[in-house]
Design an enzyme around this catalytic site. Structure first.
Site, PDB file in Angstrom:
ATOM      1  N   LEU A   1      -3.963  32.599  14.226  1.00  0.00           N
ATOM      2  CA  LEU A   1      -3.511  33.884  13.723  1.00  0.00           C
ATOM      3  C   LEU A   1      -3.619  34.898  14.858  1.00  0.00           C
ATOM      4  O   LEU A   1      -4.568  34.856  15.656  1.00  0.00           O
ATOM      5  CB  LEU A   1      -4.380  34.348  12.548  1.00  0.00           C
ATOM      6  CG  LEU A   1      -4.130  33.710  11.183  1.00  0.00           C
ATOM      7  CD1 LEU A   1      -5.238  34.118  10.217  1.00  0.00           C
ATOM      8  CD2 LEU A   1      -2.771  34.098  10.628  1.00  0.00           C
ATOM      9  N   ASP A   2      -2.671  35.818  14.946  1.00  0.00           N
ATOM     10  CA  ASP A   2      -2.735  36.880  15.947  1.00  0.00           C
ATOM     11  C   ASP A   2      -4.002  37.701  15.750  1.00  0.00           C
ATOM     12  O   ASP A   2      -4.522  37.798  14.630  1.00  0.00           O
ATOM     13  CB  ASP A   2      -1.522  37.799  15.835  1.00  0.00           C
ATOM     14  CG  ASP A   2      -0.224  37.094  16.192  1.00  0.00           C
ATOM     15  OD1 ASP A   2      -0.278  36.115  16.956  1.00  0.00           O
ATOM     16  OD2 ASP A   2       0.834  37.525  15.700  1.00  0.00           O
ATOM     17  N   PRO A   3      -4.514  38.340  16.812  1.00  0.00           N
ATOM     18  CA  PRO A   3      -5.687  39.210  16.645  1.00  0.00           C
ATOM     19  C   PRO A   3      -5.491  40.264  15.564  1.00  0.00           C
ATOM     20  O   PRO A   3      -6.432  40.606  14.849  1.00  0.00           O
ATOM     21  CB  PRO A   3      -5.841  39.843  18.040  1.00  0.00           C
ATOM     22  CG  PRO A   3      -5.285  38.804  18.970  1.00  0.00           C
ATOM     23  CD  PRO A   3      -4.131  38.186  18.232  1.00  0.00           C
TER      24      PRO A   3
END
Length: 306
Positions: free
Chosen positions: A46-48
């Site tokens: 997952l993206d930050p």
């Protein structure tokens, strides 16, 4: 002489409610440290910016991480209208601002969403982890290099408009693997004529696990600090494989499977992946192949110490 892996043997799946601002690998390494585990991996980053369901695999469960990666996903996203960023989310540099549609509202946005339901073609973002010549696209993007990206087929099973406010909207999305929500939001914004980018993203489903299954990292830390064992929070590896049929093997066939040998079973209607069990334990994943009036069960991924 083989080198021994540091850490203890931990087997199972732990579903984390990932917080914003941290990478998936950073969370993985932190939780791996909390467990003192020798082997661990996640099932798709997952993206930050993103939060939500992040299944982590430990030990024998890592054998099934690729299958978990290929599962359907679900998200809730908030999009900011009128601003286009280089990354498709609020972490990127603003590259263009456009006026909002005069008739912006639930009805106008809903009309646009119809074109994005079902089977669609999607061009991955240059800031995705998709690889080109062995390197993730985001590395090229950071160097100012644009790579041609062919559109890829994805399926949007459900796309529900939750709310529209002055300059933003919320959507719930259920989709196949490989769907980029940033790209979806960008395309919706372009269809509205004003552009858009993601300001919040929460994954609500992955590998069959939902938010009710997920543990905040802060709760894990609190339990550890209180001297509680975290092992009881793990679920068995087969918890992520319930989409496949199960087959309980009698002792002779079980012995053959554990020795890596296929077995033949008559009067069995089964094709493709199958969960294999002994009398009281999961032993791994096999493949069923019809052969005349029989099915040949071939071991594919077996777990140790079952």
């Amino acid at each position: 002489m083989s080198r021994r892996r540091k850490g203890r043997g931990v087997n199972g799946i732990l579903v984390i409610d990932k917080p914003a601002g941290l990478t998936s690998n950073g969370i993985l390494q932190h939780v791996k440290g909390l467990y003192g585990a020798a082997k661990a991996g996640h099932t798709g980053a997952l993206d930050p910016l993103a939060t939500g369901v992040l299944p982590l695999c430990f030990g024998e469960a890592t054998k099934f991480s690729q299958l978990m990666l290929e599962s359907d996903k679900a998200y809730i996203a908030t999009a900011r209208l009128g601003i286009i960023t280089e990354t498709g989310d609020s972490e990127g540099r603003v590259v263009e601002e456009r006026p909002l549609p005069a008739d912006l509202g639930m009805e106008s946005v809903e009309t646009v969403l119809g074109a994005f339901r079902g089977a669609i073609q999607q061009v991955p973002s240059m800031y995705s982890a998709l690889k080109h010549k062995g390197r993730p696209l985001y590395e090229y993007a950071r160097e100012g290099i644009e790579v041609e990206r062919p559109a890829r087929p994805v399926t949007i099973y459900d796309l529900t408009l939750l709310a529209v406010r002055d300059n933003e909207f919320d959507i719930a999305v259920t989709c196949t693997k490989g769907t980029y929500i940033r790209s979806l939001v960008e395309d919706i914004g372009l269809a509205l004529g004003c552009g858009a980018h993601v300001t919040a993203l929460r994954r609500t489903l992955a590998a069959g696990f939902c938010l009710d299954d997920a543990w905040p990292v802060s709760e894990l830390e609190a339990k550890r600090d209180q001297g509680e064992s975290l092992d009881s929070l793990l679920v068995a590896p087969d918890a992520a494989l319930t989409m496949f049929p199960q087959l309980i093997l009698e002792p002779d066939r079980l012995r053959s499977i554990l020795n890596g040998q296929p077995v033949r079973i008559a009067d069995l209607d089964l094709t493709g992946p199958v969960r294999l069990y002994g009398e009281d334990c999961f032993v791994g994943l096999g493949e069923g192949i019809p052969d005349g009036g029989q099915v040949v069960i071939t071991p594919r991924r077996l777990v140790k110490n079952s």
